[in-house]
Design a protein around this motif. Structure first.
Motif, PDB file in Angstrom:
ATOM      1  N   HIS A 109       9.732  11.141  -0.902  1.00 19.76           N
ATOM      2  CA  HIS A 109       9.072   9.834  -1.004  1.00 19.76           C
ATOM      3  C   HIS A 109       7.584   9.987  -0.685  1.00 19.76           C
ATOM      4  O   HIS A 109       7.237  10.644   0.308  1.00 19.76           O
ATOM      5  CB  HIS A 109       9.701   8.825  -0.044  1.00 19.76           C
ATOM      6  N   LEU A 110       6.759   9.379  -1.514  1.00 15.01           N
ATOM      7  CA  LEU A 110       5.303   9.463  -1.334  1.00 15.01           C
ATOM      8  C   LEU A 110       4.676   8.071  -1.286  1.00 15.01           C
ATOM      9  O   LEU A 110       5.221   7.103  -1.841  1.00 15.01           O
ATOM     10  CB  LEU A 110       4.663  10.253  -2.480  1.00 15.01           C
ATOM     11  N   LYS A 111       3.523   7.988  -0.654  1.00  9.38           N
ATOM     12  CA  LYS A 111       2.728   6.769  -0.703  1.00  9.38           C
ATOM     13  C   LYS A 111       2.112   6.620  -2.090  1.00  9.38           C
ATOM     14  O   LYS A 111       1.959   7.597  -2.832  1.00  9.38           O
ATOM     15  CB  LYS A 111       1.609   6.815   0.342  1.00  9.38           C
ATOM     16  N   VAL A 112       1.736   5.383  -2.402  1.00  6.43           N
ATOM     17  CA  VAL A 112       1.088   5.087  -3.675  1.00  6.43           C
ATOM     18  C   VAL A 112      -0.336   4.618  -3.388  1.00  6.43           C
ATOM     19  O   VAL A 112      -0.546   3.697  -2.591  1.00  6.43           O
ATOM     20  CB  VAL A 112       1.855   4.003  -4.457  1.00  6.43           C
ATOM     21  N   LEU A 113      -1.319   5.249  -4.029  1.00  6.03           N
ATOM     22  CA  LEU A 113      -2.733   4.909  -3.829  1.00  6.03           C
ATOM     23  C   LEU A 113      -3.137   3.842  -4.829  1.00  6.03           C
ATOM     24  O   LEU A 113      -3.038   4.042  -6.043  1.00  6.03           O
ATOM     25  CB  LEU A 113      -3.604   6.155  -4.006  1.00  6.03           C
ATOM     26  N   ASN A 114      -3.588   2.692  -4.327  1.00  7.06           N
ATOM     27  CA  ASN A 114      -4.054   1.607  -5.191  1.00  7.06           C
ATOM     28  C   ASN A 114      -5.570   1.693  -5.318  1.00  7.06           C
ATOM     29  O   ASN A 114      -6.298   1.574  -4.335  1.00  7.06           O
ATOM     30  CB  ASN A 114      -3.645   0.250  -4.614  1.00  7.06           C
ATOM     31  N   LEU A 115      -6.057   1.879  -6.548  1.00  5.34           N
ATOM     32  CA  LEU A 115      -7.483   2.117  -6.796  1.00  5.34           C
ATOM     33  C   LEU A 115      -8.238   0.865  -7.211  1.00  5.34           C
ATOM     34  O   LEU A 115      -9.419   0.945  -7.564  1.00  5.34           O
ATOM     35  CB  LEU A 115      -7.645   3.176  -7.903  1.00  5.34           C
ATOM     36  N   ALA A 116      -7.577  -0.308  -7.193  1.00  6.35           N
ATOM     37  CA  ALA A 116      -8.210  -1.518  -7.718  1.00  6.35           C
ATOM     38  C   ALA A 116      -9.534  -1.830  -7.034  1.00  6.35           C
ATOM     39  O   ALA A 116     -10.479  -2.280  -7.682  1.00  6.35           O
ATOM     40  CB  ALA A 116      -7.257  -2.704  -7.585  1.00  6.35           C
ATOM     41  N   GLY A 117      -9.615  -1.595  -5.734  1.00  6.46           N
ATOM     42  CA  GLY A 117     -10.847  -1.890  -5.006  1.00  6.46           C
ATOM     43  C   GLY A 117     -11.643  -0.663  -4.639  1.00  6.46           C
ATOM     44  O   GLY A 117     -12.586  -0.748  -3.847  1.00  6.46           O
ATOM     45  N   ALA A 118     -11.287   0.480  -5.201  1.00  4.52           N
ATOM     46  CA  ALA A 118     -11.989   1.722  -4.872  1.00  4.52           C
ATOM     47  C   ALA A 118     -13.198   1.912  -5.770  1.00  4.52           C
ATOM     48  O   ALA A 118     -13.284   1.351  -6.865  1.00  4.52           O
ATOM     49  CB  ALA A 118     -11.043   2.909  -5.016  1.00  4.52           C
ATOM     50  N   VAL A 119     -14.129   2.718  -5.307  1.00  5.04           N
ATOM     51  CA  VAL A 119     -15.259   3.147  -6.128  1.00  5.04           C
ATOM     52  C   VAL A 119     -14.815   4.426  -6.822  1.00  5.04           C
ATOM     53  O   VAL A 119     -14.650   5.455  -6.187  1.00  5.04           O
ATOM     54  CB  VAL A 119     -16.500   3.422  -5.261  1.00  5.04           C
TER      55      VAL A 119
ATOM     56  N   PHE B 182     -16.355  -2.159  -7.629  1.00 10.30           N
ATOM     57  CA  PHE B 182     -16.400  -2.813  -6.330  1.00 10.30           C
ATOM     58  C   PHE B 182     -15.664  -4.149  -6.359  1.00 10.30           C
ATOM     59  O   PHE B 182     -16.190  -5.158  -5.930  1.00 10.30           O
ATOM     60  CB  PHE B 182     -17.858  -3.058  -5.910  1.00 10.30           C
ATOM     61  N   ASP B 183     -14.449  -4.162  -6.882  1.00 16.15           N
ATOM     62  CA  ASP B 183     -13.718  -5.417  -6.993  1.00 16.15           C
ATOM     63  C   ASP B 183     -13.468  -6.059  -5.639  1.00 16.15           C
ATOM     64  O   ASP B 183     -13.594  -7.249  -5.471  1.00 16.15           O
ATOM     65  CB  ASP B 183     -12.369  -5.195  -7.682  1.00 16.15           C
ATOM     66  N   THR B 184     -13.071  -5.277  -4.682  1.00 17.35           N
ATOM     67  CA  THR B 184     -12.739  -5.854  -3.385  1.00 17.35           C
ATOM     68  C   THR B 184     -13.384  -5.135  -2.220  1.00 17.35           C
ATOM     69  O   THR B 184     -13.283  -5.593  -1.094  1.00 17.35           O
ATOM     70  CB  THR B 184     -11.219  -5.823  -3.160  1.00 17.35           C
ATOM     71  N   GLY B 185     -14.017  -4.024  -2.456  1.00 12.23           N
ATOM     72  CA  GLY B 185     -14.554  -3.232  -1.361  1.00 12.23           C
ATOM     73  C   GLY B 185     -15.885  -3.735  -0.850  1.00 12.23           C
ATOM     74  O   GLY B 185     -16.574  -4.511  -1.483  1.00 12.23           O
ATOM     75  N   PHE B 186     -16.221  -3.300   0.347  1.00 10.51           N
ATOM     76  CA  PHE B 186     -17.552  -3.514   0.913  1.00 10.51           C
ATOM     77  C   PHE B 186     -17.920  -4.988   1.079  1.00 10.51           C
ATOM     78  O   PHE B 186     -19.055  -5.356   0.887  1.00 10.51           O
ATOM     79  CB  PHE B 186     -18.620  -2.843   0.046  1.00 10.51           C
ATOM     80  N   ARG B 187     -16.964  -5.859   1.373  1.00 11.60           N
ATOM     81  CA  ARG B 187     -17.307  -7.259   1.571  1.00 11.60           C
ATOM     82  C   ARG B 187     -17.732  -7.498   3.024  1.00 11.60           C
ATOM     83  O   ARG B 187     -17.215  -6.914   3.958  1.00 11.60           O
ATOM     84  CB  ARG B 187     -16.105  -8.164   1.277  1.00 11.60           C
ATOM     85  N   SER B 188     -18.677  -8.384   3.211  1.00  8.72           N
ATOM     86  CA  SER B 188     -19.034  -8.845   4.548  1.00  8.72           C
ATOM     87  C   SER B 188     -19.034 -10.361   4.505  1.00  8.72           C
ATOM     88  O   SER B 188     -19.878 -10.965   3.864  1.00  8.72           O
ATOM     89  CB  SER B 188     -20.419  -8.344   4.954  1.00  8.72           C
TER      90      SER B 188
END
Length: 614
Positions: A246-256, A343-349
């Motif tokens: 079993h492995l984790k799944v990496l979600n790239l939607a908010g990744a650069v 940058f869909d979801t990353g780096f928000r302040s």
């Protein structure tokens, strides 16, 4: 031992391809744009059913037409297995890499050997089961059409009765395998494909999905996520010697995601004025005001290239702003660079930034590295002068030029507190950004930057800026990172090129030498910046310099829309105020009643005691 893991894609993007990983275009048979990769529409296929079968159209094509290896698998364009097991301690099955850099090429290099090693040791790779506080059956029936699951059970009981116990067991569980992702030895893959499509095709014949909405119409993809567990339950019962990982799944939607796509700059000439603006769909009205101001003040003797870093701006809005910018000026060209996935979801302040689109400043160093020079402008600005002189500023050997963010320099004279566990502003700038007093006095606003790529290695700078975002917390986010990086290596621009519309009171505690520059710039502004949230003219009436915004917004199709939005905001504020006042009146009435009751009770008790004593 050979392995081929297919990655399902339905739109343009980066297509990772290695000896072990193959991209595949799903739903190509619906007439979608050719992505230039293997499609699921050749030979024996169900590509046209992609709206209902999702990534399962790829699985069917692989089964019937794919180049079979010793092991076969499936992933998604934005979900990848963590073959390197980097996130094995993560508490969730799906690891969201929001704001992190994900390099496809590096992933491909790191995982090639890992995939082969895993498939040498294991027979099946699956996502870690997704757990819920309720059963798989109740979850499906609550969210989807419940009768479909009942019909599915009937089909399994009729056509594959040996699977019915496994089905019932899996439906009672509080976990299942998400995403239709797996890697399996070829004989297991083929057995699964033959079984699952036999079940699905029979179900398709028995139910009517013509009136399902778009989401529910994806029924066969949803059900297959449950059926994968049913198949594995039965297979492992029959083959207890099977090794499963079993492995984790990496979600790239908010990744650069790297590498960035190449931009066609063949039409750009060396003496052109190159301007870059970043915006998302929410800022289109204000972007249109900026474009109207640029167009009105543009010199007829120069060519202008406007690059818009677009975050999910729809086609109609892009056509509107293009017409505003280029409709009456043949010397202006607009180039749209979609950065939706960067940058869909990353780096928000939440405290300081209206949108993650501001972080698109970092991608400039990758996407436009082949230009000699660019001028970056925030979309909440209006231009009052031609930009030619600014663009051709003599920068010497400096890589960047900008205007100080004078309000930040208050911390040199007074204590400015920051929330959320940060120290005061002066301490923060000194410790986190390694700034001395001279650096703080020149802390620049990143809303306007003149960037000279000839004086730097753009890709190296971009990479180093990105690295600063990993594992570090900056209050003013990208602006802090840029200031930290360039603090000893940038030049100051005249203050009139980035004039905040803040009140004089907000500048009261800045150094007196800077106050003179602020006052002179306000007398003759060349670019107005509606930076602070409490001074944006589309939110508040009567803010400084708002007439410039309204003047240019009237030249766009968005004037009425912004006015209507302001009226709605005003109505909401009035309603909230009335509700508050009403609540206060009710509270005061309750207090008065309670006080009177208390007073009456006390008086009654005293009277009773006096009377008793005679």
């Amino acid at each position: 031992m050979s392995t081929n893991v297919y990655v399902a894609h339905h739109k343009e993007g980066y297509f990772l391809q290695t000896d072990e990983i193959t991209p595949i275009h799903v739903g190509k048979g619906k007439g979608n744009k050719d992505l230039g990769i293997t499609g699921d529409d050749t030979g024996d296929n169900i590509s046209a059913k992609n709206d209902n079968y999702c990534e399962m159209t790829a699985l069917y094509w692989i089964w019937k037409n794919g180049q079979h290896a010793d092991s076969t698998g499936l992933m998604h364009y934005r979900r990848f297995f963590d073959f390197a097991d980097k996130y094995n301690d993560h508490p969730q099955t799906e690891v969201f890499l929001d704001g992190q850099v994900f390099d496809f090429e590096k992933y491909g290099e790191e995982t090639s050997e890992k995939i082969e090693a895993l498939m040498d040791e294991y027979d099946i790779i699956l996502p870690e089961p997704h757990t819920m506080p309720f059963s798989v059956e109740s979850n499906y029936k609550d969210v989807h059409h419940s009768e479909d699951l009942d019909i599915l059970r009937q089909i399994i009981n009729e056509k594959h009765p040996s699977y019915i116990d496994a089905f019932d067991t899996c439906m009672k569980r509080e976990s299942f395998y998400l995403f239709n992702m797996f890697v399996a030895k070829q004989h297991i893959f083929e057995q699964y494909a033959e079984w699952v499509f036999d079940v699905l095709f029979e179900l398709e014949d028995r139910i009517d999905i013509r009136y399902y909405n778009v989401y529910q119409a994806r029924i066969f993809g949803f059900l297959t996520e449950r059926l994968l567990g049913v198949f594995m339950e039965k297979y492992l019962q029959d083959h207890p010697e099977t090794n499963v990982k079993h492995l984790k799944v990496l979600n790239l939607a908010g990744a650069v995601t790297l590498p960035f796509p190449d931009i066609d700059l063949s039409d750009v000439k060396d003496d052109d004025i190159n301007i870059v603006v970043s915006s998302d769909k929410n800022y289109v009205p204000h972007l249109s005001a900026l474009f109207a101001s640029i167009e009105e003040n543009a010199s007829p003797d120069h060519r202008y290239n406007i690059f818009i870093l677009s975050s999910n701006i729809d086609v109609n809005s892009l056509n509107n702003v293009r017409q505003i910018l280029t409709g009456g000026n043949k010397n202006i060209q607009m180039h749209v660079i979609p950065v939706d996935n960067f940058f869909d979801t990353g780096f928000r302040s939440n405290q300081t930034l209206p949108s993650s689109a501001t972080y698109n400043r970092f991608v400039i160093f990758y996407l436009l590295k082949d230009l000699k020079r660019i001028l970056y402008l925030d979309s909440d600005m209006v231009v009052l002068d031609d930009l030619v002189d600014l663009f051709h500023t003599d920068m010497g050997e400096y890589p960047l030029a900008a205007v100080p963010d004078y309000i930040m320099t208050r911390c040199l004279n007074i204590k400015v507190n920051l929330p959320d566990g940060y120290p005061d502003l002066y301490t923060y700038l000194k410790t986190s950004l390694q700034m001395d007093k001279d650096d703080i006095a020149k802390y620049f606003n990143a809303g306007l930057m003149l960037i000279n790529f000839e004086n730097m290695n753009p890709e190296m700078v971009g990479s180093e800026l990105m690295e600063e975002t990993e594992g570090k917390k900056y209050y003013f986010q990208d602006q802090d990172i840029l200031n930290k990086y360039f603090r000893k290596n940038f030049m100051l621009l005249p203050s009139e090129y980035n004039v905040f519309n803040s009140s004089d009171q907000e500048f009261a505690n800045i150094p007196w030498t800077s106050m003179k520059k602020v006052q002179q710039a306000k007398q003759n502004p060349k670019i107005i910046h509606f930076a602070a949230s409490h001074n944006k003219p589309w939110k508040h009436v009567g803010v400084p310099f708002d007439y410039y915004y309204w003047r240019y917004l009237r030249k766009t199709p968005y004037y009425e829309r912004v006015m209507l939005s302001m009226k709605k905001q005003e109505r909401s504020m009035v309603d909230a105020l009335e509700e508050t006042l009403t609540s206060k009146r009710m509270l005061n009435a309750v207090k008065r009643t309670a006080k009177n009751k208390l007073r009456n009770t006390v008086v009654h008790r005293v009277y009773h005691k006096v009377k008793t004593r005679g």
